[in-house]
Design a protein around this motif. Sequence first.
Motif, mmCIF file in Angstrom:
data_model
loop_
_atom_site.group_PDB
_atom_site.id
_atom_site.type_symbol
_atom_site.label_atom_id
_atom_site.label_comp_id
_atom_site.label_asym_id
_atom_site.label_seq_id
_atom_site.Cartn_x
_atom_site.Cartn_y
_atom_site.Cartn_z
ATOM 1 N N PRO A 41 0.826 -1.215 0.000
ATOM 2 C CA PRO A 41 0.000 0.000 0.000
ATOM 3 C C PRO A 41 0.857 1.261 0.000
ATOM 4 C CG PRO A 41 -0.993 -1.598 1.429
ATOM 5 C CD PRO A 41 0.343 -2.179 0.975
ATOM 6 N N GLY A 42 0.771 1.957 -1.088
ATOM 7 C CA GLY A 42 1.559 3.166 -1.272
ATOM 8 C C GLY A 42 0.759 4.399 -0.944
ATOM 9 N N ARG A 43 0.828 5.366 -1.795
ATOM 10 C CA ARG A 43 0.180 6.653 -1.554
ATOM 11 C C ARG A 43 -1.337 6.494 -1.505
ATOM 12 N NH1 ARG A 43 4.535 7.947 -5.480
ATOM 13 N NH2 ARG A 43 6.058 9.068 -4.244
ATOM 14 N N PRO A 44 -1.949 6.997 -0.443
ATOM 15 C CA PRO A 44 -3.412 6.856 -0.318
ATOM 16 C C PRO A 44 -4.172 8.012 -0.961
ATOM 17 C CG PRO A 44 -2.548 7.709 1.718
ATOM 18 C CD PRO A 44 -1.362 7.498 0.800
ATOM 19 N N TRP A 45 -3.676 8.525 -2.058
ATOM 20 C CA TRP A 45 -4.401 9.557 -2.785
ATOM 21 C C TRP A 45 -4.222 9.322 -4.279
ATOM 22 C CZ3 TRP A 45 0.165 10.660 -0.162
ATOM 23 C CH2 TRP A 45 1.244 11.090 -0.939
ATOM 24 N N ARG A 46 -5.162 9.802 -5.013
ATOM 25 C CA ARG A 46 -5.148 9.760 -6.470
ATOM 26 C C ARG A 46 -5.580 11.136 -6.959
ATOM 27 N NH1 ARG A 46 -3.269 5.658 -4.935
ATOM 28 N NH2 ARG A 46 -3.555 3.555 -5.683
ATOM 29 N N HIS A 47 -5.433 11.354 -8.233
ATOM 30 C CA HIS A 47 -5.935 12.595 -8.818
ATOM 31 C C HIS A 47 -7.456 12.493 -8.930
ATOM 32 C CE1 HIS A 47 -1.959 14.078 -9.607
ATOM 33 N NE2 HIS A 47 -1.643 12.950 -10.215
ATOM 34 N N ALA A 48 -8.157 13.550 -8.547
ATOM 35 C CA ALA A 48 -9.618 13.563 -8.610
ATOM 36 C C ALA A 48 -10.067 13.296 -10.041
ATOM 37 C CB ALA A 48 -10.135 14.903 -8.111
ATOM 38 N N PRO A 49 -11.101 12.553 -10.247
ATOM 39 C CA PRO A 49 -12.063 12.039 -9.280
ATOM 40 C C PRO A 49 -11.721 10.640 -8.764
ATOM 41 C CG PRO A 49 -12.920 11.656 -11.458
ATOM 42 C CD PRO A 49 -11.570 12.334 -11.624
ATOM 43 N N GLU A 50 -10.571 10.084 -9.150
ATOM 44 C CA GLU A 50 -10.202 8.732 -8.715
ATOM 45 C C GLU A 50 -10.003 8.677 -7.207
ATOM 46 O OE1 GLU A 50 -7.115 6.653 -10.915
ATOM 47 O OE2 GLU A 50 -7.318 8.165 -12.487
ATOM 48 N N GLN A 51 -10.303 7.521 -6.648
ATOM 49 C CA GLN A 51 -10.115 7.262 -5.231
ATOM 50 C C GLN A 51 -9.056 6.174 -5.068
ATOM 51 O OE1 GLN A 51 -11.723 8.912 -2.677
ATOM 52 N NE2 GLN A 51 -12.425 10.224 -4.340
ATOM 53 N N PRO A 52 -8.353 6.153 -3.931
ATOM 54 C CA PRO A 52 -7.404 5.052 -3.721
ATOM 55 C C PRO A 52 -8.166 3.732 -3.620
ATOM 56 C CG PRO A 52 -7.636 6.367 -1.727
ATOM 57 C CD PRO A 52 -8.405 7.071 -2.805
ATOM 58 N N PRO A 53 -7.527 2.635 -4.014
ATOM 59 C CA PRO A 53 -8.195 1.335 -3.879
ATOM 60 C C PRO A 53 -8.610 1.085 -2.431
ATOM 61 C CG PRO A 53 -6.148 1.138 -5.118
ATOM 62 C CD PRO A 53 -6.190 2.530 -4.559
ATOM 63 N N PRO A 54 -9.708 0.372 -2.226
ATOM 64 C CA PRO A 54 -10.190 0.138 -0.854
ATOM 65 C C PRO A 54 -9.142 -0.486 0.067
ATOM 66 C CG PRO A 54 -11.869 -0.500 -2.431
ATOM 67 C CD PRO A 54 -10.630 -0.164 -3.229
ATOM 68 N N HIS A 55 -8.334 -1.429 -0.436
ATOM 69 C CA HIS A 55 -7.341 -2.067 0.442
ATOM 70 C C HIS A 55 -6.275 -1.067 0.899
ATOM 71 C CE1 HIS A 55 -5.015 -2.379 -3.309
ATOM 72 N NE2 HIS A 55 -3.945 -2.559 -2.544
ATOM 73 N N VAL A 56 -5.967 -0.066 0.081
ATOM 74 C CA VAL A 56 -4.994 0.952 0.467
ATOM 75 C C VAL A 56 -5.593 1.843 1.545
ATOM 76 C CG1 VAL A 56 -3.672 2.963 -0.339
ATOM 77 C CG2 VAL A 56 -3.788 0.892 -1.747
ATOM 78 N N ALA A 57 -6.830 2.288 1.326
ATOM 79 C CA ALA A 57 -7.506 3.121 2.330
ATOM 80 C C ALA A 57 -7.644 2.356 3.649
ATOM 81 C CB ALA A 57 -8.874 3.570 1.820
ATOM 82 N N ASP A 58 -8.030 1.084 3.579
ATOM 83 C CA ASP A 58 -8.182 0.277 4.795
ATOM 84 C C ASP A 58 -6.853 0.137 5.537
ATOM 85 O OD1 ASP A 58 -10.846 -0.076 4.158
ATOM 86 O OD2 ASP A 58 -10.585 -2.140 3.416
ATOM 87 N N HIS A 59 -5.770 -0.042 4.791
ATOM 88 C CA HIS A 59 -4.448 -0.197 5.400
ATOM 89 C C HIS A 59 -4.127 1.003 6.292
ATOM 90 C CE1 HIS A 59 -0.193 -1.427 5.594
ATOM 91 N NE2 HIS A 59 0.103 -0.149 5.411
ATOM 92 N N TYR A 60 -4.266 2.196 5.745
ATOM 93 C CA TYR A 60 -3.931 3.399 6.518
ATOM 94 C C TYR A 60 -4.983 3.720 7.572
ATOM 95 C CZ TYR A 60 -0.151 3.947 3.277
ATOM 96 O OH TYR A 60 0.991 3.718 2.554
ATOM 97 N N ARG A 61 -6.223 3.419 7.300
ATOM 98 C CA ARG A 61 -7.286 3.706 8.262
ATOM 99 C C ARG A 61 -7.195 2.782 9.479
ATOM 100 N NH1 ARG A 61 -11.245 2.836 5.128
ATOM 101 N NH2 ARG A 61 -11.312 4.943 4.304
ATOM 102 N N ASP A 62 -6.872 1.504 9.240
ATOM 103 C CA ASP A 62 -7.008 0.495 10.290
ATOM 104 C C ASP A 62 -5.751 0.220 11.099
ATOM 105 O OD1 ASP A 62 -9.587 0.265 9.339
ATOM 106 O OD2 ASP A 62 -9.221 -1.594 8.237
#
Length: 191
Positions: A41-62
């Motif tokens: 899991p790398g950078r948890p951001w993308r250029h709008a309107p794209e969102q980071p993949p759910p597993h990346v967001a979960d990694h940093y969130r959890d």
Amino acid sequence: MIARLFLIGGPSHAGKTTLAAAAANYLNCRCISTDSLAKHPGRPWRHAPEQPPPHVADHYRDLGLDEMMQSVLAHYRSMWSPLVLPLIESGEPLVLEGSALLPELVAQLDMQHVRATWLVTVEGLLERRIKAESDYDCREPDARFLIDKFSQRAIAFNRFVDREVLRLSLPKIEIGHDIAVGELLSSLLLK
């Protein structure tokens, strides 16, 4: 003895990729990033309107900071023998850069034809660079939270690398400000 392999390690946003590209161009050889070999899991951001993949967001969130560090270090160590070491041992003139070049692993190499250095930054620089690249000020609170967690891990990794290169008496280049690529290249080639 002239090095045929240059290794550039350090945390995300320290300037490894920029320096490696300049070195490869100067040395007229190939440049490879360890990020291209295996994904964590790398950078948890993308250029709008794209969102980071759910597993990346979960990694940093959890995960807490210690868990994130354990996860990324285990990932980098697992890459060494099957992916990184064969490139190093190939004999090809190469500039190899990436956070996966852990000091403890590189220190085990026969360094006769290898020049390795790590970029480490002063406090505050990584966070400023990450916020600038991620367009932090224009993000929603949830996105900022993920970027903050990524920053925390990058800062912790920077401290880890700094301690390790000191412990193992390995070379480093301290980045105290936004330095010109030419200055960095001169530092790398003279190490």
